[in-house]
Design a protein around this motif. Structure first.
Motif, short mmCIF file in Angstrom:
data_model
loop_
_atom_site.label_atom_id
_atom_site.label_comp_id
_atom_site.label_asym_id
_atom_site.label_seq_id
_atom_site.Cartn_x
_atom_site.Cartn_y
_atom_site.Cartn_z
N TRP A 331 -42.20 -26.52 -16.86
CA TRP A 331 -42.13 -27.93 -17.24
C TRP A 331 -40.94 -28.58 -16.56
O TRP A 331 -39.79 -28.26 -16.86
CB TRP A 331 -42.03 -28.06 -18.75
CG TRP A 331 -41.87 -29.48 -19.23
CD1 TRP A 331 -42.55 -30.58 -18.78
CD2 TRP A 331 -40.98 -29.96 -20.25
NE1 TRP A 331 -42.15 -31.71 -19.46
CE2 TRP A 331 -41.18 -31.36 -20.37
CE3 TRP A 331 -40.05 -29.33 -21.07
CZ2 TRP A 331 -40.47 -32.13 -21.28
CZ3 TRP A 331 -39.35 -30.11 -21.99
CH2 TRP A 331 -39.56 -31.49 -22.07
N SER A 332 -41.20 -29.48 -15.62
CA SER A 332 -40.16 -30.25 -14.95
C SER A 332 -39.97 -31.56 -15.72
O SER A 332 -40.67 -32.55 -15.48
CB SER A 332 -40.55 -30.52 -13.50
OG SER A 332 -40.75 -29.32 -12.79
N LEU A 339 -37.82 -26.29 -17.07
CA LEU A 339 -37.83 -25.21 -18.05
C LEU A 339 -39.09 -24.38 -17.85
O LEU A 339 -40.17 -24.92 -17.62
CB LEU A 339 -37.80 -25.76 -19.47
CG LEU A 339 -36.49 -26.36 -19.97
CD1 LEU A 339 -36.70 -27.01 -21.34
CD2 LEU A 339 -35.41 -25.29 -20.06
N SER A 340 -38.94 -23.06 -17.93
CA SER A 340 -40.07 -22.15 -17.79
C SER A 340 -40.08 -21.17 -18.95
O SER A 340 -39.03 -20.62 -19.32
CB SER A 340 -40.00 -21.38 -16.47
OG SER A 340 -40.07 -22.26 -15.36
N PHE A 341 -41.25 -20.97 -19.51
CA PHE A 341 -41.44 -20.00 -20.58
C PHE A 341 -42.64 -19.12 -20.21
O PHE A 341 -43.67 -19.62 -19.75
CB PHE A 341 -41.72 -20.70 -21.91
CG PHE A 341 -40.63 -21.65 -22.34
CD1 PHE A 341 -39.52 -21.21 -23.03
CD2 PHE A 341 -40.73 -23.00 -22.02
CE1 PHE A 341 -38.53 -22.09 -23.42
CE2 PHE A 341 -39.75 -23.89 -22.41
CZ PHE A 341 -38.63 -23.43 -23.10
N SER A 342 -42.49 -17.82 -20.41
CA SER A 342 -43.60 -16.92 -20.07
C SER A 342 -43.62 -15.74 -21.04
O SER A 342 -42.61 -15.40 -21.66
CB SER A 342 -43.48 -16.40 -18.63
OG SER A 342 -42.34 -15.57 -18.48
N SER A 386 -36.36 -19.61 -18.87
CA SER A 386 -35.41 -19.90 -17.79
C SER A 386 -35.26 -21.41 -17.64
O SER A 386 -36.16 -22.19 -17.99
CB SER A 386 -35.86 -19.28 -16.47
OG SER A 386 -37.08 -19.84 -16.03
N TRP A 387 -34.11 -21.79 -17.12
CA TRP A 387 -33.80 -23.19 -16.85
C TRP A 387 -33.27 -23.29 -15.43
O TRP A 387 -32.42 -22.48 -15.02
CB TRP A 387 -32.77 -23.71 -17.83
CG TRP A 387 -32.16 -25.04 -17.47
CD1 TRP A 387 -32.77 -26.25 -17.45
CD2 TRP A 387 -30.80 -25.28 -17.05
NE1 TRP A 387 -31.90 -27.24 -17.06
CE2 TRP A 387 -30.67 -26.67 -16.82
CE3 TRP A 387 -29.69 -24.46 -16.87
CZ2 TRP A 387 -29.48 -27.24 -16.39
CZ3 TRP A 387 -28.49 -25.03 -16.45
CH2 TRP A 387 -28.39 -26.41 -16.22
N GLN A 388 -33.80 -24.22 -14.66
CA GLN A 388 -33.33 -24.44 -13.29
C GLN A 388 -32.86 -25.88 -13.15
O GLN A 388 -33.59 -26.82 -13.48
CB GLN A 388 -34.42 -24.15 -12.27
CG GLN A 388 -33.95 -24.32 -10.83
CD GLN A 388 -35.05 -24.08 -9.82
OE1 GLN A 388 -35.87 -24.96 -9.58
NE2 GLN A 388 -35.08 -22.90 -9.26
N HIS A 389 -31.65 -26.01 -12.64
CA HIS A 389 -31.11 -27.34 -12.34
C HIS A 389 -30.92 -27.46 -10.84
O HIS A 389 -30.25 -26.63 -10.21
CB HIS A 389 -29.76 -27.54 -13.04
CG HIS A 389 -29.11 -28.85 -12.68
ND1 HIS A 389 -29.57 -30.07 -13.15
CD2 HIS A 389 -28.06 -29.14 -11.85
CE1 HIS A 389 -28.82 -31.04 -12.67
NE2 HIS A 389 -27.90 -30.50 -11.86
#
Length: 799
Positions: A331-332, A339-342, A386-389
């Protein structure tokens, strides 16, 4: 006066140019998916090829290059797996910003920038020469099987006892989507023969990992990348594979046992779904693999110094149900944050029906019949977030992740111990619950001619186990060796890595610091072993230096230091009785082995092909291996893990790939090496102390692999793979040579959306594992005629 006027005009011109700087920007898309393509290398070059500036595209496929002066340039777009694209650009002085036309990059099926090892298709080694990438869907000869089977014919890769070996070494770390999981093992490799290849998109083989990877695994890293699409809307793939193995009996059973499995069925349905809508991308991958397999059919002759000779056979009929489900969402929620959830669920149910008869020298007298039923269920649940900035500067990224893994091993064995004078019923049960928490923070910042990387990671892992033995009459089982044990591991780590590149040189230097504390608490009533553990704080540096002779010729020199920590099963205090008289036992006093490796590689790219050559040397201190011993007055053999001193591997690898004709592509891989073990002395404590000494030994070994693909018209292709493995040395003996041939055909139907395939592995049924083992007071020879020949057929459809 004229000179003064020229100077003034020249100064004005220079002033104007100095003041006017242009920001160049653009968009890069993946042509096949019509989707933005992140992390593309974009360089702005002068017309003579010198680089003015370089950057990479961001998560939305956009890039920008600032402070560009007026003139004629060339924009070059490069990314592994895609064709390089070059576009001429004129930068004028009338505007402060210039948006160039969007570029669509096409898939590169002939990869000259990276070896996408598509067995039979063009292969290559990536520009750094540290990684190969294997595209599973293009592997025709082993399609429909497991990940292990899909990799067995790759250059430099061999398989043995259900494990992969890289250049003859099985100390390999296996990742799934860049992370270690219980499905494939944390400090060892496991389960690869039960992961359906249909679930996997690509497999990366990393021979010289950088400091950002965990230091475990001296032979290298295998990264299994599951399928996940980024196309807009709903899309996916459905497939069904089936087949039969053990088509005929390769070697007849010894007398008095149950039949071997024959005509063993296989079935593998799979479903991959992806839905992308605006800022969110949802994905699902589900696979089920059912197999019946003649998993082991080993014939052993044991010779003892007192003249005793024992003939035995271990026959194992295995039925496996393996289910894997992976699902998640990316989810951007804004332009700079994702944010990514798996979640992953795996269930493996193994039913083994085994027979192990023991006879005298001429098979006229049976000594024992050991029959067993194994019922094992392995359950894995993994969740990750996970979170990516992404910063304003493309390629400037901060990643944070958390992962929890639970893996339960519930194993039950039931034995019937038939002796000439008695019949006994024995059993044992093992319950093991593995828990792992991984926390990581990674940072990457691009530089003008490279990048810097850094990060921290923390792992906490604990595994309580409980083994209960239930011996019967005249049982070989050691009932006192059961009980409880607990494995506790903590690993904080920090790393930094620097990459530099210009037109002639490349440098990559990094270091990883790991701080390991391990405790192994055992049953205080165990008759032999006591609680143990170890800790260390060690640096693991890596260095790569490359020199470019030309655009198509490059030398690379590597150095790295790595470690192999004993797996939890390697130090387990419990004997395993799937073989009644060659008994495997762990060793809680086992310590890590440390490896220093150097490699010099050369790569030459030419039209529709490439040549890659490398020479390598590995030095291992504290080599981990099983040592087989006997105790006085007994014919039972105990195989216990030990640290066997120092060992060395020195070798060379050559790979050549070429499109010989428009319809014919061939690949030849040669790998030769010398394995050597120094003399060593050790003491096996179980079941009682026995000293063992071995003289120095060594052998020249290697492998030859060939893959040939023929295009049969526009929609069909045929593939033939052959593999020969030379004899190799082990600390107490050797494995003998083996050879196999695989073949397959594939046809594209339904306007390219559907594929059908037919293949056969070990076409001539020649693959047999032969070993020779020498111990103090005994020696034995084994030939394993396990199931290797399988015929498969399958269909898949993309939508």
């Amino acid at each position: 006066m004229r000179l003064l006027l020229l100077l003034v005009l020249g100064w004005c011109s220079l002033t104007t140019n100095a003041q006017h700087r242009v920001t160049l920007s653009g968009l890069v898309r993946e042509k096949a998916a019509s989707a933005p393509l992140p992390f593309v290398n974009v360089s702005l070059q002068y017309v003579d090829g010198k680089i003015f500036a370089a950057t990479i595209t961001d998560e939305k496929g956009r890039f920008s290059i600032a402070d560009v002066t007026s003139g004629n340039y060339v924009l070059e777009y490069r990314m592994i797996g895609f064709l390089t694209h070059r576009t001429p650009v004129f930068v004028g002085s009338l505007s402060n910003f210039l948006e160039v036309e969007a570029v669509d990059l096409e898939d590169n099926t002939k990869l000259l920038d990276e070896v996408v090892v598509t067995t039979g298709r063009s292969q290559d080694v990536n520009d750094k020469m540290d990684k190969k990438t294997f595209t599973v869907s293009d592997n025709i000869a082993q399609a429909g099987g497991s990940v292990l089977q899909a990799m067995q014919n790759l250059p430099g890769v061999t398989t043995q006892d259900g494990k992969l070996q890289l250049r003859g070494n099985d100390k390999v770390t296996v990742l799934i989507d860049g992370k270690q999981t219980a499905i494939t093992g944390f400090n060892n490799q496991t389960g690869l023969d039960n992961i359906p290849a249909s679930a996997v998109d690509k497999i990366e083989i990393i021979l010289n990992p950088s400091a950002k990877y965990d230091a475990n695994g001296n032979a290298g890293i295998i990264n299994i990348i599951y399928k996940k699409s980024k196309k807009e809307g709903l899309n996916g793939k459905v497939g069904l594979g089936s087949g039969y193995g053990a088509l005929w009996e390769r070697k007849a059973n010894l007398p008095s046992i149950r039949p071997q499995y024959s005509l063993t069925p296989k079935i593998n349905p799979s479903l991959s779904l992806n839905y992308r809508n605006g800022k969110a991308n949802y994905y699902f991958q589900g696979d089920y693999l059912y197999t019946e397999t003649l998993n082991k059919n080993e014939f052993v002759k044991r010779f003892y110094d007192d003249g005793t000779l024992i003939n035995q056979q271990t026959k194992r009929n295995r039925t496996t149900h393996f289910t894997t489900i992976k699902t998640g969402v990316d989810w951007s929620y804004d332009d700079h944050n994702t944010l990514s959830f798996s979640g992953v669920f795996g269930s493996e149910n193994i039913i083994d029906n085994g027979d192990e008869p023991f006879f005298n020298r001429d098979l006229t007298q049976w000594l024992r019949l050991w029959q067993f039923l194994e019922d094992e269920i392995k359950t894995t649940v993994m969740t990750s977030a996970s979170w990516q900035h992404t910063f304003t500067e493309p390629g400037h990224v901060l990643n944070a992740s958390a992962q929890y893994t639970f893996h339960r091993e519930n194993e039950k064995y039931f034995f019937t111990n038939i002796l000439p004078s008695s019949v006994g019923n024995d059993a044992f049960r093992l319950l093991s619950d593995e828990n792992v928490i991984d926390l990581a923070l990674d940072y990457t910042r691009p530089l003008r001619y490279g990048r810097v990387e850094g990060g921290i990671k923390y792992r906490k892992r604990w595994i309580p186990t409980d083994m209960q033995f239930f011996p019967g009459i005249n049982s070989p089982i050691d009932a006192d060796a059961g009980g409880k044990a607990k494995y506790i591991e903590a690993i904080p780590a920090v790393y930094g890595n620097y990459v530099f590149e210009n037109t002639k040189f490349e440098v990559e230097a990094g270091i990883r610091m790991e701080f390991v504390q391990l405790e192994y608490d055992v049953n205080p009533n165990h008759p032999v072993y006591q609680s143990d553990g170890y800790n260390y704080s060690e640096p693991f540096p890596n260095l790569r230096f490359a020199y470019k002779l030309s655009e198509n010729d490059k030398f690379s020199l590597f150095y790295n230091r790595r470690v192999d920590r004993p797996a939890e099963v390697d130090i387990r205090i419990f004997p395993k009785y799937d073989d009644a008289e060659i008994i495997k036992v762990g060793n809680p006093a086992l310590r890590p082995q440390f490896t220093d490796a150097v490699e010099l590689g050369y790569k030459r790219s030419f039209e529709k092909g490439y040549l890659f050559f490398s020479g390598y040397h590995r030095y291992v201190n504290g080599t981990i291996t099983r040592i087989a011993t006997t105790t006085p007055g007994s014919n039972l053999i105990y195989a216990v893990f030990q640290n066997a001193g120092k060992s060395y591997s020195t070798g060379a690898e050559l790979t050549i790939s070429k499109e010989v004709m428009p319809w014919l592509t061939a690949m030849l891989g040669l790998n030769g090496y010398r394995n050597r073990f120094d003399a060593f002395t050790t003491t096996s404590l179980y079941p009682e102390p026995v000293a063992f000494s071995a003289a120095a030994q060594g052998i020249y070994s290697g492998s030859i692999k060939s893959n040939t693909t023929m295009r049969l018209g526009k929609t069909s292709s045929m593939q033939l793979s052959a593999s020969w493995l030379a004899p190799d040395v082990i600390p107490q003996g050797r494995t003998n040579a083996r050879f196999s041939v695989d073949a397959g055909v594939k046809k594209s139907i339904q306007k390219g959306k559907g594929d059908v395939f037919l293949n056969a592995t070990d076409l001539f049924n020649t693959l047999v594992i032969r070993r020779e083992v020498q111990g103090d007071g005994f020696r034995y020879y084994s030939d394993d005629y396990y199931e290797t020949q399988v015929v498969r057929v399958g269909y898949s459809y993309k939508f």
